[in-house]
Design a protein around this motif. Structure first.
Motif: not given
Ligand code: MG
Ligand code: C2E
Ligand code: MG
Length: 362
Positions: A128, A183, A215, A245, A266, A302
């Motif tokens: 990521e 992101n 994400e 996310d 996630k 995560e």
């Molecule tokens: Mg993220």
């Protein structure tokens, strides 16, 4: 449009004044009955106490506004009284926003990459990308601080474009099959540029779009859902993957989100971090993973920091794990040798027949 001013005249009775503001805040939180439905509203209040000598009305209104902004910033529904410190804080934030704009313009924000591993085999499946800002005077500024500043000041689009371009360019040097998470701010998703910026960079580099995973967070769904659905479908049409996310912190259920074309969920760090102690978090993790699988989607946890968390998530069938237990975010210079060494370890394990199960759920 949605702001009101209230002038209250009291002489020497500040205790009663503040009690009045307390009562007002409470009263505004009470549900209203409208058209046979209960409607929950609320208000944030900025209080500026006026000395009898004060004459500059517009300065006083601005100061009341600063107090209001401060009341809103923590989520709202409270009141704050203006103090001299507010001005300095606002000035500091304005300076930070200017410095950030300069850093974006000169492309001096950096990127770090945090590896994501296959929960069963431990092989690195992706990374990521996380933005980093080293401010010459303030030192490291966290993305949790500067991304909201970029969003408030309209520079997030510029920042987001640079991130997409820099990440895809760097990703070309990473081992094949390494997925790259980027992101995306809700504001970026609303800008039509996102499609062309991604497409252009993919064309320039020849990078495989299915290795890119965008994400996005649930706050995207606070606005026009038909528009977001169309935007996500178009992005998917360019071949990239879409991940939800920080899942679990917002209010949407998986059932509600099923109409949107996600590939991966996630699970938010806040659940993972209390898996050992909270029955409720374990139940949420379990439900998220099994519902994601029922919809033929994958799940990534995560913020995995210890073996117990990893074991529990693996037992629940979680597909991928990400967290300090495996690796902290790293600069690209360190990442490439790390990825190559992990590949070698994994190949050696595979040839010895160590419990390597299928690499990826599809
Ligand atoms: Mg993220
Ligand atoms: P996120 O996308 O959920 O990223 C994961 C965050 O968790 C990262 O924080 C990462 O360093 C941290 N983390 C990873 N493993 C662990 C762990 O085991 N324990 C703990 N305590 N933390 C862990 P970071 O880098 O501070 O980023 C914070 C957030 O800022 C990100 O959350 C993301 O929402 C946002 N962000 C970062 N870079 C960008 C960007 O380029 N664009 C946008 N729009 N947002 C970004
Ligand atoms: Mg997250």
């Amino acid at each position: 449009g949605d702001e009101f001013a209230l002038l209250i005249s009291r002489s020497q009775m500040s205790g009663r004044l503040l009690k009045f503001v307390d009562d007002l805040t409470h009263a505004l939180k009470q549900p209203l009955s409208y058209n046979k439905t209960d409607v929950q509203c609320g208000a944030s209040i900025g209080v500026r106490r006026i000395e009898s000598s004060a004459t500059d009305v517009s300065a006083l209104m601005k100061e009341a506004d600063l107090a209001l902004l401060s009341a809103k910033s923590g989520g709202g529904g409270v009141w704050k009284e203006y103090s001299e410190g507010f001005k300095a804080r606002i000035r500091g934030q304005r300076e930070l926003a200017q410095d950030l704009a300069k850093a974006i313009e000169t492309n001096s924000l950096k990127l770090q990459y945090q590896p994501i591993v296959d929960a069963k085999t431990g092989a690195v499946t992706g990374v990521e990308a996380l933005s980093r800002w080293y401010h010459p005077v303030r030192g490291t500024v966290s993305p949790s601080e500067f991304i909201p500043i970029a969003e408030d000041n309209g520079i997030i689009i510029e920042l987001g474009d640079r991130v997409i371009e820099n990440v895809i360019e760097s990703a070309v040097e990473m081992p094949a099959n390494t997925k790259i998470g980027i992101n995306i701010s809700p504001l970026q998703l609303h800008s039509s540029r996102i499609l062309s910026v991604i497409q252009q960079k993919l064309n320039d580099t020849g990078f495989d779009p299915c290795r890119v995973e965008l994400e996005i967070t649930e706050s995207v769904f606070l606005s026009d859902n038909a528009f977001i659905l169309d935007r996500l479908r178009k992005l998917k049409g360019s071949g990239v993957r879409i991940a939800m996310d920080d899942f679990g912190t917002g209010v949407s259920s998986l059932a509600y989100l099923q109409r949107f074309p996600f590939d991966n969920f996630k699970l938010e760090h806040a659940f993972v971090s209390v898996i050992e102690t909270s029955d409720q978090s374990r139940a949420i993790a379990r439900a998220t993973i099994s519902m994601a699988h029922a919809r033929k989607l994958t799940g990534t946890a995560e913020g995995v920091e210890n073996d117990m968390q990893a074991r529990f998530l693996r037992e629940q069938g979680c597909d991928e794990l990400q967290g300090f237990l495996f690796s902290r975010p790293q600069d690209q210079a360190a990442l490439i040798p790390y990825l190559r060494s992990m590949e070698m370890v994994h190949e050696a394990k595979s040839s010895k027949g160590d419990n390597v199960v299928e690499m990826k759920r599809t």
